[in-house]
Design a protein around this motif. Structure first.
Motif, PDB file in Angstrom:
ATOM      1  N   GLY A   7       0.813  -1.207   0.000  1.00 58.33           N
ATOM      2  CA  GLY A   7       0.000   0.000   0.000  1.00 58.33           C
ATOM      3  C   GLY A   7       0.845   1.254   0.000  1.00 58.33           C
ATOM      4  N   ARG A   8       0.184   2.385   0.143  1.00 58.46           N
ATOM      5  CA  ARG A   8       0.866   3.674   0.098  1.00 58.46           C
ATOM      6  C   ARG A   8       1.836   3.821   1.273  1.00 58.46           C
ATOM      7  NH1 ARG A   8      -1.705   8.096  -2.667  1.00 58.46           N
ATOM      8  NH2 ARG A   8      -1.443   9.441  -0.846  1.00 58.46           N
ATOM      9  N   VAL A  21      -1.456   8.529   6.493  1.00 61.52           N
ATOM     10  CA  VAL A  21      -0.273   7.712   6.182  1.00 61.52           C
ATOM     11  C   VAL A  21      -0.237   6.502   7.116  1.00 61.52           C
ATOM     12  CG1 VAL A  21       2.248   7.639   6.158  1.00 61.52           C
ATOM     13  CG2 VAL A  21       1.048   9.651   5.288  1.00 61.52           C
ATOM     14  N   LEU A  48       5.709  10.157  -1.520  1.00 58.40           N
ATOM     15  CA  LEU A  48       4.743   9.062  -1.478  1.00 58.40           C
ATOM     16  C   LEU A  48       5.000   8.047  -2.583  1.00 58.40           C
ATOM     17  CD1 LEU A  48       1.391  10.893  -0.696  1.00 58.40           C
ATOM     18  CD2 LEU A  48       2.416   9.077   0.693  1.00 58.40           C
ATOM     19  N   TYR A  49       4.886   6.775  -2.236  1.00 58.44           N
ATOM     20  CA  TYR A  49       5.059   5.661  -3.164  1.00 58.44           C
ATOM     21  C   TYR A  49       4.020   4.598  -2.824  1.00 58.44           C
ATOM     22  CZ  TYR A  49       9.717   7.667  -4.000  1.00 58.44           C
ATOM     23  OH  TYR A  49      10.763   8.514  -4.314  1.00 58.44           O
ATOM     24  N   HIS A  50       3.957   3.579  -3.673  1.00 54.84           N
ATOM     25  CA  HIS A  50       3.233   2.350  -3.351  1.00 54.84           C
ATOM     26  C   HIS A  50       4.277   1.302  -2.988  1.00 54.84           C
ATOM     27  CE1 HIS A  50       1.083  -1.464  -3.958  1.00 54.84           C
ATOM     28  NE2 HIS A  50      -0.005  -0.776  -3.700  1.00 54.84           N
ATOM     29  N   ILE A  79       3.879   6.974  -7.617  1.00 52.00           N
ATOM     30  CA  ILE A  79       2.433   7.235  -7.787  1.00 52.00           C
ATOM     31  C   ILE A  79       2.211   8.722  -8.003  1.00 52.00           C
ATOM     32  CG2 ILE A  79       1.657   5.251  -6.472  1.00 52.00           C
ATOM     33  CD1 ILE A  79       1.320   7.011  -4.054  1.00 52.00           C
TER      34      ILE A  79
END
Length: 204
Positions: free
Chosen positions: A73-74, A99, A179-181, A204
């Motif tokens: 997930g994020r 988050v 932010l990433y996955h 993302i």
């Protein structure tokens, strides 16, 4: 996609007391007439891995009991490269709204470097800080969230007390904050105290 996993091979740095990684071809196509068959040995805490609470608490959850959605997930990568001790005050201005997963980037153990002799320290108060902000998984580009010589493992225990799980040994060379996955699924190892993972970030 960005691979943030350390390579497992004979040169992979390991904890001094742990089983080094090894891979052997136990049967070849010449032997079997159809396939190569290999086997490997390693510690559950070599290179990029997750800790299960059972690692430091006899009553803690084992790897197969962990909720797997924690590891997909994020995720927010946070740059703490100037810090030798990471405290809640250092993260006070970071927007953690919504988050669930955080990875702390220290850049103190580059990919391919020997096992470190010292690492930045994570203040045990981060357990309650992250819990208050809804964070459930914390990753580090370090072999541990505690000092390498710690026997009390204060931060491990503070994280468990606040329902925060641990990802260790990622490599963030060239990865920018943001932010990433994340995908960093452990193997389904019954009764295990940890597991190697293939950790991937996706922009993302």
């Amino acid at each position: 996609m960005i691979d943030i996993s350390r390579t497992l091979n004979a040169d992979t740095p390991t904890w001094p007391e742990d089983e080094p990684f090894s891979y052997d071809l136990t049967a070849s196509i010449a032997d079997t007439g159809s396939v190569n068959i290999g086997q490997f040995t390693t510690s559950c805490h070599t290179a990029t891995h997750i800790d299960a609470p059972f690692h430091f608490n006899n009553s803690g959850l084992t790897v197969d009991q962990l909720p797997i959605d924690l590891y997909v997930g994020r995720v927010l990568v946070v740059d703490v490269t100037t810090k030798q001790r990471i405290t809640p005050e250092d993260l006070a201005l970071i927007d953690l709204q919504g988050v669930r997963r955080v990875i702390l980037k220290t850049d103190t153990w580059p990919n391919g470097a020997p096992f470190p002799t010292e690492i930045p320290e994570l203040d045990a108060r981060l357990g309650s800080f992250f819990h208050e902000h809804g964070v459930e998984l914390v990753g580090v580009d370090l072999p541990s969230v505690d000092p390498l010589d710690s026997k009390t493992l204060d931060t491990h225990h503070a994280f468990e007390a606040n329902d925060i799980h641990i990802l260790e040994g990622v490599t963030l060379d060239g990865v920018e904050a943001g932010l990433y996955h994340l995908s960093a699924l452990p193997l389904k190892l019954e009764g295990a105290d940890g597991s190697p993972v293939r950790a991937i970030l996706q922009e993302i």
